[in-house]
Design an enzyme around this catalytic site. Structure first.
Site, PDB file in Angstrom:
ATOM      1  N   CYS A  65      67.182  33.802 -57.938  1.00  0.00           N
ATOM      2  CA  CYS A  65      67.489  32.833 -56.894  1.00  0.00           C
ATOM      3  C   CYS A  65      68.873  33.104 -56.317  1.00  0.00           C
ATOM      4  O   CYS A  65      69.824  33.379 -57.058  1.00  0.00           O
ATOM      5  CB  CYS A  65      67.426  31.418 -57.462  1.00  0.00           C
ATOM      6  SG  CYS A  65      67.768  30.137 -56.231  1.00  0.00           S
ATOM      7  N   CYS A  69      73.437  27.005 -58.450  1.00  0.00           N
ATOM      8  CA  CYS A  69      73.380  25.760 -59.214  1.00  0.00           C
ATOM      9  C   CYS A  69      73.776  26.038 -60.674  1.00  0.00           C
ATOM     10  O   CYS A  69      73.142  26.842 -61.363  1.00  0.00           O
ATOM     11  CB  CYS A  69      71.985  25.171 -59.156  1.00  0.00           C
ATOM     12  SG  CYS A  69      71.392  24.875 -57.472  1.00  0.00           S
ATOM     13  N   CYS A  72      71.263  26.048 -63.747  1.00  0.00           N
ATOM     14  CA  CYS A  72      69.979  26.734 -63.603  1.00  0.00           C
ATOM     15  C   CYS A  72      69.965  28.126 -64.214  1.00  0.00           C
ATOM     16  O   CYS A  72      70.834  28.955 -63.945  1.00  0.00           O
ATOM     17  CB  CYS A  72      69.628  26.811 -62.120  1.00  0.00           C
ATOM     18  SG  CYS A  72      68.009  27.539 -61.805  1.00  0.00           S
ATOM     19  N   CYS A 109      52.144  20.865 -60.583  1.00  0.00           N
ATOM     20  CA  CYS A 109      53.380  21.038 -59.831  1.00  0.00           C
ATOM     21  C   CYS A 109      53.636  22.520 -59.594  1.00  0.00           C
ATOM     22  O   CYS A 109      53.792  23.277 -60.546  1.00  0.00           O
ATOM     23  CB  CYS A 109      54.538  20.416 -60.589  1.00  0.00           C
ATOM     24  SG  CYS A 109      54.256  18.687 -61.010  1.00  0.00           S
ATOM     25  N   CYS A 142      51.628  18.862 -56.293  1.00  0.00           N
ATOM     26  CA  CYS A 142      52.990  18.629 -55.821  1.00  0.00           C
ATOM     27  C   CYS A 142      53.662  19.987 -55.648  1.00  0.00           C
ATOM     28  O   CYS A 142      53.552  20.845 -56.523  1.00  0.00           O
ATOM     29  CB  CYS A 142      53.759  17.774 -56.826  1.00  0.00           C
ATOM     30  SG  CYS A 142      55.454  17.396 -56.321  1.00  0.00           S
ATOM     31  N   CYS A 202      59.039  12.930 -54.486  1.00  0.00           N
ATOM     32  CA  CYS A 202      59.432  12.978 -55.885  1.00  0.00           C
ATOM     33  C   CYS A 202      60.861  13.503 -55.930  1.00  0.00           C
ATOM     34  O   CYS A 202      61.139  14.595 -55.436  1.00  0.00           O
ATOM     35  CB  CYS A 202      58.487  13.902 -56.645  1.00  0.00           C
ATOM     36  SG  CYS A 202      58.959  14.209 -58.358  1.00  0.00           S
ATOM     37  N   ARG A 272      59.434   9.832 -64.702  1.00  0.00           N
ATOM     38  CA  ARG A 272      58.912  10.943 -65.485  1.00  0.00           C
ATOM     39  C   ARG A 272      59.958  11.483 -66.440  1.00  0.00           C
ATOM     40  O   ARG A 272      61.079  11.798 -66.054  1.00  0.00           O
ATOM     41  CB  ARG A 272      58.442  12.074 -64.555  1.00  0.00           C
ATOM     42  CG  ARG A 272      57.788  13.227 -65.315  1.00  0.00           C
ATOM     43  CD  ARG A 272      57.099  14.188 -64.388  1.00  0.00           C
ATOM     44  NE  ARG A 272      56.273  13.469 -63.446  1.00  0.00           N
ATOM     45  CZ  ARG A 272      56.634  13.251 -62.181  1.00  0.00           C
ATOM     46  NH1 ARG A 272      57.750  13.735 -61.715  1.00  0.00           N
ATOM     47  NH2 ARG A 272      55.843  12.574 -61.396  1.00  0.00           N
TER      48      ARG A 272
END
Length: 428
Positions: A65, A69, A72, A109, A142, A202, A272
């Site tokens: 990526c 972040c 992550c 998901c 999702c 979400c 969740r």
């Protein structure tokens, strides 16, 4: 305790507590913990009964990526030993999804690493959604693909997506200390785009990144203002090889207080329990079921969860039941608001839940469970060597490296080695 009685009364009326009350929940003592859980449990049962919704993650594209972040494992410059592969083909993703559905998952998901999808990526994911829905009747889908561009949410909705996940993660005030390659406002805008397209929104948070109680309350109140249908709560898994590798700030008791606070602030929303529950709650996971009404089944994005059968046994042993495909998750007043644009599930009795919203990622991927961070940019457009259309490419990795200046920790989560991108079956 007067505080808890007040919060229960407000929760049963869907009335927002004050910030001071939310902070007071986080400040309660361990001696009062069971009282806090019992009080929040009354609110949970009012709106969701004793049902637990199961969600299952499919990591469509892992690693590499371009975003930074800090939580992550898939971030730019990450040294975490994770699997890396380019886009799964629709039939591969559908096969992975079927394992979760067979285990009782009601929602699948679909998560992809990256800043956000290109239009070609949206086409690819649309075909994957169609394949999953064709082979798994009634399943909710999702998507968690990162920051959306104009029109992309509408295209996902037209392809059959029920929901879109994009987490706020932490407070606006501290967001710049966690991520510099995009802004808090970018995340808010993506959630609003999903809602405008008729997708069930979400959006959640990651606790344990060194934030203050005020930060936690700020992000939960910001989520309440955004009004997503589901709020995933992740607990940071400090992956070796990431900037937050040494942030071990959570105890099981603090995790439960955080979940209770979220339930009081979002009484009628699908809350969740996502990434990090096995690492931080450990043997106290069953208590969390009195606070949340949704969990991920089995593995996360880049980390292993506990065995799927262990999840099912835990739910049954705690006196809860798995929510069936024919039951609406959200309460009627929220499910009705989605009519014509959300999840496509029928509404049930007013005191029952029905609706949509779920998911998260692991290892900093996306979607509400993270094994390191949840729903970082979680999008997909960075290709890996071998071309965008190539089959999954895996990297064989060893155990996480020992932290500098000390021995290797024995409580680190295992790097995911099952499921998509490997030769082993998914853990469901």
């Amino acid at each position: 305790m007067d505080l808890l009685n007040t919060l229960v009364d407000k929760g049963l009326r869907r009335e927002l507590p004050t910030r001071e009350e939310a902070l007071a929940v986080l400040a309660t003592s361990d001696d009062d913990l069971l009282d806090v859980v019992a009080a929040a449990g009354k609110v949970r049962r009012q709106w969701f009964g004793r049902r637990v919704k199961l969600n299952y993650l499919v990591n469509l594209k892992s690693g590499l990526c371009p975003e930074d972040c800090s939580y992550c494992s898939q971030r730019l410059g990450s040294k975490a030993g994770i699997l890396k592969y380019t886009w799964l083909k629709p039939d591969e993703a559908s096969k992975a999804a079927a394992a979760g559905v067979a285990g009782g998952a009601k929602r699948v998901c679909l998560v992809a690493s990256g800043r956000g999808p290109t239009d070609r990526d949206v086409d690819r994911v649309s075909k994957t959604i169609e394949a999953i829905k064709e082979q798994n009747e009634g399943v909710e889908v999702c998507a968690c693909l990162g920051l959306l561009s104009d029109g992309q949410a509408d295209r996902l909705r037209e392809a059959g997506a029920d929901a879109y996940n994009h987490n706020l993660n932490t407070s606006e005030e501290t967001y710049g200390a966690i991520t510099t390659t995009h802004t808090y406002a970018d995340r808010v805008e993506t959630v609003q785009q999903a809602q405008a397209a008729g997708l069930s929104a979400c959006s959640g948070l990651i606790a344990g990144m060194g934030e203050s109680d005020k930060d936690l309350v700020d992000v939960v109140f910001a989520l309440r203002d955004l009004d997503p249908d589901s709020v995933p709560v992740n607990f940071l898994i400090p992956f070796e090889g990431t900037p937050l590798a040494k942030e071990w700030n959570l105890t099981p008791q603090r995790c439960l207080r955080i979940l209770a606070m979220v339930r009081f602030v979002c009484p009628d929303v699908e809350v969740r329990l996502a990434g990090g529950r096995e690492v931080h709650l450990r043997s106290m996971q069953p208590l969390a079921l009195h606070l949340v009404n949704s969990i991920f089944l089995g593995d996360y994005l880049t980390s292993e969860g506990q065995a799927g059968q262990a999840d099912l046994d835990m739910i049954a042993d705690a006196g809860f039941e798995v929510e069936g495909a024919g039951t609406t998750t959200l309460p009627r007043h929220r499910a009705d608001a989605l009519t014509g644009g959300g999840c496509g599930s029928q509404a049930s009795a007013p005191e029952q839940a029905g609706g949509c919203g779920s998911h998260e990622a692991s290892g900093g991927g996306g979607c509400g469970s993270h094994g390191g961070g949840a729903c970082g940019p979680c999008g997909g457009h960075a290709a890996v060597a071998g071309g965008e259309e190539s089959a999954p490419v895996t990297e064989t990795v060893g155990a996480p490296a020992a932290p500098a200046g000390g021995p290797a920790r024995t409580d680190l989560v295992a790097v995911r080695r099952r499921g998509a991108g490997t030769d082993l079956a998914p853990n469901a």
